[in-house]
Scaffold this motif. Sequence first.
Motif, PDB file in Angstrom:
ATOM      1  N   TYR A  96       6.884  53.500  -6.609  1.00  0.00           N
ATOM      2  CA  TYR A  96       7.131  54.758  -5.891  1.00  0.00           C
ATOM      3  C   TYR A  96       8.568  55.209  -6.129  1.00  0.00           C
ATOM      4  O   TYR A  96       8.827  56.394  -6.355  1.00  0.00           O
ATOM      5  N   PHE A  97       9.513  54.283  -6.090  1.00  0.00           N
ATOM      6  CA  PHE A  97      10.915  54.593  -6.343  1.00  0.00           C
ATOM      7  C   PHE A  97      11.104  55.109  -7.766  1.00  0.00           C
ATOM      8  O   PHE A  97      11.833  56.079  -7.996  1.00  0.00           O
ATOM      9  N   ALA A  98      10.443  54.481  -8.730  1.00  0.00           N
ATOM     10  CA  ALA A  98      10.563  54.904 -10.129  1.00  0.00           C
ATOM     11  C   ALA A  98      10.027  56.325 -10.312  1.00  0.00           C
ATOM     12  O   ALA A  98      10.648  57.148 -10.997  1.00  0.00           O
ATOM     13  N   LEU A  99       8.881  56.620  -9.694  1.00  0.00           N
ATOM     14  CA  LEU A  99       8.317  57.965  -9.798  1.00  0.00           C
ATOM     15  C   LEU A  99       9.267  58.997  -9.187  1.00  0.00           C
ATOM     16  O   LEU A  99       9.496  60.068  -9.775  1.00  0.00           O
ATOM     17  N   GLY A 100       9.807  58.689  -8.036  1.00  0.00           N
ATOM     18  CA  GLY A 100      10.743  59.605  -7.395  1.00  0.00           C
ATOM     19  C   GLY A 100      12.004  59.811  -8.212  1.00  0.00           C
ATOM     20  O   GLY A 100      12.529  60.930  -8.302  1.00  0.00           O
ATOM     21  N   LEU A 101      12.478  58.745  -8.822  1.00  0.00           N
ATOM     22  CA  LEU A 101      13.689  58.834  -9.635  1.00  0.00           C
ATOM     23  C   LEU A 101      13.461  59.701 -10.874  1.00  0.00           C
ATOM     24  O   LEU A 101      14.312  60.511 -11.241  1.00  0.00           O
ATOM     25  N   PHE A 102      12.290  59.567 -11.510  1.00  0.00           N
ATOM     26  CA  PHE A 102      11.983  60.399 -12.668  1.00  0.00           C
ATOM     27  C   PHE A 102      11.879  61.865 -12.259  1.00  0.00           C
ATOM     28  O   PHE A 102      12.362  62.753 -12.968  1.00  0.00           O
ATOM     29  N   ARG A 103      11.244  62.129 -11.120  1.00  0.00           N
ATOM     30  CA  ARG A 103      11.124  63.521 -10.671  1.00  0.00           C
ATOM     31  C   ARG A 103      12.497  64.101 -10.324  1.00  0.00           C
ATOM     32  O   ARG A 103      12.800  65.249 -10.666  1.00  0.00           O
ATOM     33  N   LEU A 104      13.322  63.328  -9.648  1.00  0.00           N
ATOM     34  CA  LEU A 104      14.652  63.805  -9.283  1.00  0.00           C
ATOM     35  C   LEU A 104      15.498  64.093 -10.522  1.00  0.00           C
ATOM     36  O   LEU A 104      16.140  65.136 -10.624  1.00  0.00           O
ATOM     37  N   SER A 105      15.489  63.179 -11.473  1.00  0.00           N
ATOM     38  CA  SER A 105      16.287  63.398 -12.685  1.00  0.00           C
ATOM     39  C   SER A 105      15.747  64.577 -13.488  1.00  0.00           C
ATOM     40  O   SER A 105      16.518  65.331 -14.092  1.00  0.00           O
ATOM     41  N   GLY A 106      14.423  64.786 -13.488  1.00  0.00           N
ATOM     42  CA  GLY A 106      13.856  65.955 -14.152  1.00  0.00           C
ATOM     43  C   GLY A 106      14.332  67.243 -13.506  1.00  0.00           C
ATOM     44  O   GLY A 106      14.665  68.217 -14.201  1.00  0.00           O
ATOM     45  N   VAL A 140       7.120  66.794 -14.478  1.00  0.00           N
ATOM     46  CA  VAL A 140       5.674  66.951 -14.280  1.00  0.00           C
ATOM     47  C   VAL A 140       4.858  65.899 -15.030  1.00  0.00           C
ATOM     48  O   VAL A 140       3.976  65.252 -14.453  1.00  0.00           O
ATOM     49  N   ILE A 141       5.123  65.717 -16.303  1.00  0.00           N
ATOM     50  CA  ILE A 141       4.263  64.902 -17.156  1.00  0.00           C
ATOM     51  C   ILE A 141       4.570  63.409 -17.058  1.00  0.00           C
ATOM     52  O   ILE A 141       3.656  62.589 -16.955  1.00  0.00           O
ATOM     53  N   VAL A 142       5.831  63.034 -17.094  1.00  0.00           N
ATOM     54  CA  VAL A 142       6.199  61.615 -17.108  1.00  0.00           C
ATOM     55  C   VAL A 142       5.673  60.862 -15.879  1.00  0.00           C
ATOM     56  O   VAL A 142       5.114  59.768 -16.025  1.00  0.00           O
ATOM     57  N   PRO A 143       5.794  61.407 -14.663  1.00  0.00           N
ATOM     58  CA  PRO A 143       5.219  60.669 -13.523  1.00  0.00           C
ATOM     59  C   PRO A 143       3.703  60.468 -13.635  1.00  0.00           C
ATOM     60  O   PRO A 143       3.186  59.421 -13.259  1.00  0.00           O
ATOM     61  N   ARG A 144       2.999  61.449 -14.193  1.00  0.00           N
ATOM     62  CA  ARG A 144       1.550  61.290 -14.379  1.00  0.00           C
ATOM     63  C   ARG A 144       1.243  60.209 -15.411  1.00  0.00           C
ATOM     64  O   ARG A 144       0.289  59.448 -15.255  1.00  0.00           O
ATOM     65  N   LEU A 145       2.045  60.158 -16.464  1.00  0.00           N
ATOM     66  CA  LEU A 145       1.854  59.094 -17.461  1.00  0.00           C
ATOM     67  C   LEU A 145       2.134  57.727 -16.850  1.00  0.00           C
ATOM     68  O   LEU A 145       1.421  56.754 -17.122  1.00  0.00           O
ATOM     69  N   LEU A 146       3.164  57.650 -16.032  1.00  0.00           N
ATOM     70  CA  LEU A 146       3.478  56.385 -15.367  1.00  0.00           C
ATOM     71  C   LEU A 146       2.363  55.976 -14.402  1.00  0.00           C
ATOM     72  O   LEU A 146       2.011  54.798 -14.315  1.00  0.00           O
ATOM     73  N   LEU A 147       1.801  56.941 -13.677  1.00  0.00           N
ATOM     74  CA  LEU A 147       0.693  56.624 -12.771  1.00  0.00           C
ATOM     75  C   LEU A 147      -0.497  56.065 -13.541  1.00  0.00           C
ATOM     76  O   LEU A 147      -1.133  55.102 -13.106  1.00  0.00           O
ATOM     77  N   ALA A 148      -0.794  56.670 -14.686  1.00  0.00           N
ATOM     78  CA  ALA A 148      -1.890  56.155 -15.503  1.00  0.00           C
ATOM     79  C   ALA A 148      -1.579  54.743 -15.994  1.00  0.00           C
ATOM     80  O   ALA A 148      -2.472  53.884 -16.035  1.00  0.00           O
ATOM     81  N   LEU A 149      -0.328  54.493 -16.340  1.00  0.00           N
ATOM     82  CA  LEU A 149       0.073  53.158 -16.778  1.00  0.00           C
ATOM     83  C   LEU A 149      -0.012  52.160 -15.635  1.00  0.00           C
ATOM     84  O   LEU A 149      -0.449  51.024 -15.820  1.00  0.00           O
ATOM     85  N   PHE A 150       0.374  52.579 -14.433  1.00  0.00           N
ATOM     86  CA  PHE A 150       0.338  51.692 -13.277  1.00  0.00           C
ATOM     87  C   PHE A 150      -1.085  51.338 -12.869  1.00  0.00           C
ATOM     88  O   PHE A 150      -1.334  50.282 -12.306  1.00  0.00           O
ATOM     89  N   LYS A 151      -2.041  52.222 -13.132  1.00  0.00           N
ATOM     90  CA  LYS A 151      -3.425  51.961 -12.743  1.00  0.00           C
ATOM     91  C   LYS A 151      -4.125  50.971 -13.663  1.00  0.00           C
ATOM     92  O   LYS A 151      -5.125  50.390 -13.286  1.00  0.00           O
ATOM     93  N   LYS A 152      -3.595  50.795 -14.880  1.00  0.00           N
ATOM     94  CA  LYS A 152      -4.173  49.817 -15.805  1.00  0.00           C
ATOM     95  C   LYS A 152      -3.832  48.414 -15.319  1.00  0.00           C
ATOM     96  O   LYS A 152      -2.703  48.141 -14.923  1.00  0.00           O
ATOM     97  N   PRO A 153      -4.801  47.485 -15.365  1.00  0.00           N
ATOM     98  CA  PRO A 153      -4.474  46.107 -14.972  1.00  0.00           C
ATOM     99  C   PRO A 153      -3.567  45.460 -16.027  1.00  0.00           C
ATOM    100  O   PRO A 153      -3.629  45.791 -17.204  1.00  0.00           O
ATOM    101  N   ALA A 154      -2.737  44.559 -15.585  1.00  0.00           N
ATOM    102  CA  ALA A 154      -1.841  43.847 -16.495  1.00  0.00           C
ATOM    103  C   ALA A 154      -2.652  42.963 -17.433  1.00  0.00           C
ATOM    104  O   ALA A 154      -3.768  42.537 -17.117  1.00  0.00           O
ATOM    105  N   ALA A 155      -2.099  42.657 -18.584  1.00  0.00           N
ATOM    106  CA  ALA A 155      -2.821  41.882 -19.596  1.00  0.00           C
ATOM    107  C   ALA A 155      -3.198  40.499 -19.078  1.00  0.00           C
ATOM    108  O   ALA A 155      -4.304  40.020 -19.332  1.00  0.00           O
TER     109      ALA A 155
END
Length: 92
Positions: free
Chosen positions: A20-30, A69-84
């Motif tokens: 959540y912090f990472a998403l907020g930080l990307f949005r703020l810096s954008g 707009v785009i980077v947080p959505r990409l991160l959300l998609a990455l976060f939803k994938k299970p780890a290897a």
Amino acid sequence: MSDITPPPPVDPEKLARQRYFALGLFRLSGAVIVMFGFLILMQRFSWVQGGKAKAMGAIFVMVGLFQFVIVPRLLLALFKKPAAHQVEDEHQ
């Protein structure tokens, strides 16, 4: 026979807070990049003026919007994938 130790257990609440912090930080810096781009477009800096300011400002605005707009959505998609390692554990 393996000398590799398994990773320590992950606290899901701590991981969620970090994401959540990472998403907020990307949005703020954008948003900051977009504002900086508009300042360049308005030619508020002496080091870039004229047509170069408009081109540079437009580039900054587009990059900032992409990051907002785009980077947080990409991160959300990455976060939803299970780890290897989680996928491997499920198959065993």
